[in-house]
Design an enzyme around this catalytic site. Sequence first.
Site, PDB file in Angstrom:
ATOM      1  N   HIS A  34      -1.862  -2.389   0.128  1.00 26.86           N
ATOM      2  CA  HIS A  34      -1.019  -3.133   1.068  1.00 26.86           C
ATOM      3  C   HIS A  34      -1.540  -2.993   2.500  1.00 26.86           C
ATOM      4  CE1 HIS A  34       2.975  -4.524   2.702  1.00 26.86           C
ATOM      5  NE2 HIS A  34       2.549  -3.798   3.730  1.00 26.86           N
ATOM      6  N   GLU A  35      -1.800  -1.760   2.913  1.00 26.67           N
ATOM      7  CA  GLU A  35      -2.239  -1.534   4.290  1.00 26.67           C
ATOM      8  C   GLU A  35      -3.590  -2.190   4.562  1.00 26.67           C
ATOM      9  OE1 GLU A  35      -0.390  -0.487   6.580  1.00 26.67           O
ATOM     10  OE2 GLU A  35       1.240   0.234   5.318  1.00 26.67           O
ATOM     11  N   HIS A  58      -3.508  -5.715   5.756  1.00 28.94           N
ATOM     12  CA  HIS A  58      -3.396  -5.936   7.203  1.00 28.94           C
ATOM     13  C   HIS A  58      -4.761  -5.824   7.880  1.00 28.94           C
ATOM     14  CE1 HIS A  58       0.838  -6.024   6.642  1.00 28.94           C
ATOM     15  NE2 HIS A  58       0.984  -4.726   6.439  1.00 28.94           N
TER      16      HIS A  58
END
EC number: 3.4.24.-
Length: 271
Positions: free
Chosen positions: A185-186, A189
Amino acid sequence: MRFSVLLTGLAAAGSIATAERTCGAVPPRAYEKEFTEALNSLSPEAASADLTAGITIDTYLHVLTSGQTGNIPDSQLQAQINAMNQHYSQAGVQFKLVKATRTDNANWASGRDEAGMKKALHMGTYSSLNIYFIPNLSSGLLGICYFPRANPSQTTIIMDGCMVRSGTVPGGETTNYNQGKTATHEVGHFLGLYHVFSENGSCVDADMVADTPAQSKKTSGCPSSQDSCPGGGVDSIHNYMDYSYDVCMNQFTPGQANRIAQSWRAFRAGH
């Protein structure tokens, strides 16, 4: 982007009882303008070439410990890389582990002095991924990562990358979030992806990706279905850029893969 856990009851050191993730930061105000301007400077063929050829990212993993607290064996670090490669295979991205480091520093292992830690440990270039595994990120955070920026300064390059709670690696102790998908998920970004849900509760195209339906709220847990914005398609509860439990996450969309390729070419490739 900050990614955190709301705690239920008392949590022992190194073990977290979790209820849901919450986010404590938003993309830079000027980010979408930078993204659009950078894309306009590219030919369509440039970004599509990355989709066709694939993207391989040199990756550096940094394990921060306080004594034995936070230690991650090599087998789990490799499992994290393997998990990310599996998750991102549908987006044409692979991660090449270049080096893993271990640093025993109680201050850094508590999430303090981020700038000093990264100045000492950061490796590679702006196209390299640095992930810092920290056992005690502040306020229950699971992860923090930075969006790519145009014309990054040396300070921006050093501060780049992701900080991820140690217990979220595959086989870690963070309940409901221990399949390595927090890092996935990170890193989304890092590659220019927003959350699939609106940050203010509205039914808008929050992530600027056409094939993720409008979603007015984050997903908590692992519901069988959720439709927060009727008429446009059900919520993306299985998307890596939602807040579902790890067991629920299994998808990037073709639109997200295209945005990753565009972002990579615009901001990181060759830098």
